[in-house]
Design an enzyme around this catalytic site. Structure first.
Site, PDB file in Angstrom:
ATOM      1  CE  LYS A  73      -2.409   1.539   3.837  1.00 23.56           C
ATOM      2  NZ  LYS A  73      -3.454   1.278   4.831  1.00 23.56           N
ATOM      3  NE  ARG A 116      -5.064  -1.172   7.485  1.00 23.03           N
ATOM      4  CZ  ARG A 116      -4.159  -0.377   7.722  1.00 23.03           C
ATOM      5  NH1 ARG A 116      -4.349   0.885   9.135  1.00 23.03           N
ATOM      6  NH2 ARG A 116      -2.954   0.015   7.472  1.00 23.03           N
ATOM      7  CD  GLN A 144      -9.669   4.832  10.885  1.00 20.71           C
ATOM      8  OE1 GLN A 144     -10.004   4.174  11.652  1.00 20.71           O
ATOM      9  NE2 GLN A 144      -9.480   5.126   9.841  1.00 20.71           N
ATOM     10  CG  ASP A 165     -14.801  16.736  15.794  1.00 13.18           C
ATOM     11  OD1 ASP A 165     -14.693  15.328  15.323  1.00 13.18           O
ATOM     12  OD2 ASP A 165     -14.673  17.291  15.148  1.00 13.18           O
ATOM     13  CG  ASP A 233       1.648   9.134  22.099  1.00 16.02           C
ATOM     14  OD1 ASP A 233       1.780   9.265  21.124  1.00 16.02           O
ATOM     15  OD2 ASP A 233       2.693   9.336  22.980  1.00 16.02           O
TER      16      ASP A 233
END
Ligand SMILES: NC(=O)c1ccc[n+]([C@@H]2O[C@H](COP(=O)([O-])OP(=O)(O)OC[C@H]3O[C@@H](n4cnc5c(N)ncnc54)[C@H](O)[C@@H]3O)[C@@H](O)[C@H]2O)c1
Length: 325
Positions: A73, A116, A144, A165, A233
């Site tokens: 990819k 995925r 996501q 958000d 993180d």
């Protein structure tokens, strides 16, 4: 279909194939078992940073013998693209014939990357989250934020999503779409803490930053909760990550590589890779009070698990455009 042709699958073609999230989660679990048994080849991803900053284009090759899958990819992430009205993640994937090396297919990789990554969270959650988990906190209501909930919804009887958000409009669009699509109650929250405390599963999916903003503080994540750090993180204060009884990742060597280039500076010791959990080499959650986390980096193996499934079904359904080699 012949040996002097390859199948081109556009973004719309890939979506039209109709591969389900359930199929992706199940296939990925098999792949993690293969990885745990040392049967996946996946050199660390080299990358280039056109324009500098947090821009990247990564080359991600993998070979999974059990799936006869080989390929690469070539994926870009340009955080400023939203100002141009362009997506953050874009790219292509080449799938090769594992026996002859010939290219079988070139396909858009945006759909694969979205699905995925969510599926990898679900595989981790299978081993690390409480089976009765029903409330998910999502920080970052983008691609996501959607695919992680879609995948978790395959394995858990979800009831509610607490959605945060920085962009209220994005949270509202998310609530409308996710609520309808999965039949879930979506509560838009004003403060990040409301999408962490009181949640069984927390997914952080804002921007990845070399200098983490460390919004989530120690004491926010409940006992017994599981967190998936999709944006590395960036969201987590080191003290908050240190509250994890088990801190995992999808690939330990690649995590070490990221640490060498400046990411993940404040993480606790790594308990296990997901391959070790999937094979049973190490136990996942052992007590209902444990706090567990995974920082999945996103692996070429994940992409090469999904690509052959898409290719085979596209051929069967007559989707895509055959191009001469
Ligand atoms: N680990 C992996 O395997 C993997 C794979 C793909 C993407 N990612 C990462 O996941 C993250 C999300 O990707 P995406 O494709 O969903 O992006 P996206 O642009 O679709 O969504 C990101 C959302 O986060 C919001 N946001 C920005 N800053 C925020 C903050 N501080 N708090 C809360 N929300 C914030 C934006 O408004 C947007 O709605 C990115 O950091 C990306 O690099 C990780």
């Amino acid at each position: 279909m012949s040996e002097d042709q390859l199948l081109y699958l556009s973004q719309a073609d890939v979506a039209a194939v109709g591969l389900t999230m359930k199929e992706i989660v199940e296939a990925l679990e098999v792949a993690f078992r293969e990885k745990g048994e040392g049967r996946v080849e996946m050199p660390p991803k080299p990358g280039i940073p056109p324009g500098g900053g947090d821009n990247f284009i990564h080359a991600m090759p993998a070979y999974i013998p059990a799936m006869k899958s080989a390929g690469i990819k070539w994926v870009a992430g340009f955080p400023e693209n939203h100002k141009r009205g362009l997506p953050y993640i874009t790219g292509l994937l080449i799938l090769n014939d594992a026996e002859t090396g010939l290219p079988l297919s070139v396909m858009d990789c945006v759909w694969i990357t979205a699905k995925r990554t969510g599926a990898a969270t679900a595989v981790a959650a299978k081993y690390l989250a409480r089976p009765d988990s029903s409330v998910v906190g999502v920080l970052g209501c983008g691609v996501q934020g959607r695919s992680n909930v879609e995948a978790l919804n395959v394995l858990f009887a979800l009831k509610r999503v607490m959605a945060y958000d920085v962009d209220r409009g994005a949270a509202q669009r998310y609530a409308d779409e996710v609520g309808d699509r999965f039949g879930l109650e979506v509560v838009i929250v004003k403060e990040p803490r409301e999408a962490v405390s009181g949640c069984d599963i927390v997914v952080t999916a804002g921007p990845i930053m070399k200098e983490p903003h460390r919004t989530i503080q120690a004491g926010w994540l409940d006992e017994g909760a599981f967190a998936s750090l999709v944006d590395f993180d960036s969201y987590w204060h080191p003290e908050a990550m240190r509250e994890a009884d088990k801190f995992c990742t999808d690939d330990v060597p690649q995590l070490r590589h990221y640490q060498e280039v400046g990411y993940f500076q404040g993480i606790p010791p790594v308990y296990a890779g997901l391959g070790e959990l999937a094979t049973g080499q190490k136990p996942g959650r052992e007590r209902s009070e444990e706090r567990t986390m995974t920082a999945n980096l996103g692996l070429a193996m994940d992409d090469m698990t999904v690509a052959p499934l898409l290719y085979r079904r596209a051929v069967k359904k007559g989707i895509g455009t055959w191009l001469p080699l």
